[in-house]
Design a protein around this motif. Structure first.
Motif, PDB file in Angstrom:
ATOM      1  N   GLU A  60       0.832  -1.207   0.000  1.00 19.78           N
ATOM      2  CA  GLU A  60       0.000   0.000   0.000  1.00 19.78           C
ATOM      3  C   GLU A  60       0.865   1.255   0.000  1.00 19.78           C
ATOM      4  N   CYS A  61       2.063   1.150   0.564  1.00 24.51           N
ATOM      5  CA  CYS A  61       2.995   2.292   0.638  1.00 24.51           C
ATOM      6  C   CYS A  61       4.120   2.201  -0.387  1.00 24.51           C
ATOM      7  N   GLN A  62       4.530   0.982  -0.687  1.00 21.02           N
ATOM      8  CA  GLN A  62       5.688   0.757  -1.557  1.00 21.02           C
ATOM      9  C   GLN A  62       5.367  -0.333  -2.579  1.00 21.02           C
ATOM     10  N   GLY A  63       4.692   0.032  -3.635  1.00 23.26           N
ATOM     11  CA  GLY A  63       4.303  -0.948  -4.652  1.00 23.26           C
ATOM     12  C   GLY A  63       5.466  -1.700  -5.268  1.00 23.26           C
ATOM     13  N   MET A  64       6.597  -1.037  -5.395  1.00 29.18           N
ATOM     14  CA  MET A  64       7.753  -1.675  -6.015  1.00 29.18           C
ATOM     15  C   MET A  64       8.367  -2.766  -5.136  1.00 29.18           C
ATOM     16  N   ASP A  76      -0.297 -13.661  -6.822  1.00 30.91           N
ATOM     17  CA  ASP A  76      -1.587 -13.425  -6.165  1.00 30.91           C
ATOM     18  C   ASP A  76      -2.220 -12.149  -6.730  1.00 30.91           C
ATOM     19  N   ASN A  77      -3.400 -12.272  -7.317  1.00 31.31           N
ATOM     20  CA  ASN A  77      -4.036 -11.126  -7.970  1.00 31.31           C
ATOM     21  C   ASN A  77      -4.296  -9.959  -7.026  1.00 31.31           C
ATOM     22  N   GLU A  78      -4.741 -10.245  -5.815  1.00 32.92           N
ATOM     23  CA  GLU A  78      -5.018  -9.168  -4.849  1.00 32.92           C
ATOM     24  C   GLU A  78      -3.736  -8.421  -4.485  1.00 32.92           C
ATOM     25  N   ILE A  79      -2.676  -9.166  -4.249  1.00 35.50           N
ATOM     26  CA  ILE A  79      -1.378  -8.574  -3.905  1.00 35.50           C
ATOM     27  C   ILE A  79      -0.885  -7.682  -5.046  1.00 35.50           C
ATOM     28  N   VAL A  80      -0.934  -8.218  -6.254  1.00 32.16           N
ATOM     29  CA  VAL A  80      -0.454  -7.469  -7.422  1.00 32.16           C
ATOM     30  C   VAL A  80      -1.288  -6.202  -7.623  1.00 32.16           C
ATOM     31  N   LEU A  81      -2.583  -6.302  -7.455  1.00 36.14           N
ATOM     32  CA  LEU A  81      -3.459  -5.138  -7.630  1.00 36.14           C
ATOM     33  C   LEU A  81      -3.102  -4.018  -6.652  1.00 36.14           C
ATOM     34  N   VAL A  82      -2.849  -4.367  -5.402  1.00 30.81           N
ATOM     35  CA  VAL A  82      -2.468  -3.356  -4.404  1.00 30.81           C
ATOM     36  C   VAL A  82      -1.143  -2.708  -4.802  1.00 30.81           C
ATOM     37  N   ALA A  83      -0.193  -3.516  -5.233  1.00 27.70           N
ATOM     38  CA  ALA A  83       1.113  -2.993  -5.645  1.00 27.70           C
ATOM     39  C   ALA A  83       0.978  -2.039  -6.821  1.00 27.70           C
ATOM     40  N   VAL A  84       0.197  -2.430  -7.816  1.00 28.00           N
ATOM     41  CA  VAL A  84       0.037  -1.638  -9.040  1.00 28.00           C
ATOM     42  C   VAL A  84      -0.750  -0.357  -8.769  1.00 28.00           C
ATOM     43  N   ARG A  85      -1.685  -0.406  -7.844  1.00 28.52           N
ATOM     44  CA  ARG A  85      -2.406   0.822  -7.479  1.00 28.52           C
ATOM     45  C   ARG A  85      -1.450   1.844  -6.863  1.00 28.52           C
ATOM     46  N   ASN A  86      -0.477   1.350  -6.116  1.00 27.07           N
ATOM     47  CA  ASN A  86       0.502   2.255  -5.519  1.00 27.07           C
ATOM     48  C   ASN A  86       1.504   2.740  -6.560  1.00 27.07           C
ATOM     49  N   ASN A  87       1.949   1.820  -7.425  1.00 17.55           N
ATOM     50  CA  ASN A  87       2.946   2.160  -8.441  1.00 17.55           C
ATOM     51  C   ASN A  87       2.710   1.267  -9.663  1.00 17.55           C
ATOM     52  N   PRO A  88       2.153   1.820 -10.728  1.00 13.26           N
ATOM     53  CA  PRO A  88       1.857   1.012 -11.913  1.00 13.26           C
ATOM     54  C   PRO A  88       3.056   0.239 -12.470  1.00 13.26           C
ATOM     55  N   ALA A  90       4.998  -1.549 -10.926  1.00 12.08           N
ATOM     56  CA  ALA A  90       5.150  -2.814 -10.198  1.00 12.08           C
ATOM     57  C   ALA A  90       4.618  -4.003 -10.998  1.00 12.08           C
ATOM     58  N   ILE A  91       3.814  -3.751 -12.018  1.00  7.69           N
ATOM     59  CA  ILE A  91       3.256  -4.843 -12.824  1.00  7.69           C
ATOM     60  C   ILE A  91       4.348  -5.711 -13.426  1.00  7.69           C
ATOM     61  N   GLN A  92       5.505  -5.141 -13.651  1.00  6.54           N
ATOM     62  CA  GLN A  92       6.610  -5.918 -14.247  1.00  6.54           C
ATOM     63  C   GLN A  92       7.068  -7.075 -13.373  1.00  6.54           C
TER      64      GLN A  92
END
Length: 98
Positions: A60-64, A76-88, A90-92
């Protein structure tokens, strides 16, 4: 002393690299470090990188920080979604399977 470690971590999360191993297993210390710096996650015990609740708080604070998460968390889709919301970017670090 935990208070001294927490003070150092609050100034720079990467200070976790220099603390004694028992503190790298302490949830409060590791969470403070990782919320400050995504890279601090690589200095925690591996268990935190595979703990869903812990990772959600960090991401939530550090998507990367997804970069240092376990393979299970990266898939995990939920984990990835939270990361990407913080920093797009992070999808990589997301994967299809653990």
């Amino acid at each position: 002393d935990k208070e001294i470690v927490l003070e150092a971590i609050r100034r720079s999360g990467m200070a976790l690299h220099f603390v004694d191993c028992p503190f790298r297993a302490d949830r409060e210390v590791c969470l403070a470090a990782c919320k400050d710096s995504a890279g601090a996650l690589m200095y925690t015990i591996y268990d935190w990188r595979n703990d869903e609740e812990f990772m959600l708080e960090v991401l939530e604070c550090q998507g990367m920080a997804l970069c240092y998460a376990s393979d299970e968390m990266k898939a995990d889709n939920e984990i990835v979604l939270v990361a990407v919301r913080n920093n797009p970017s992070a999808i990589q670090f997301a994967t299809d399977k653990p």
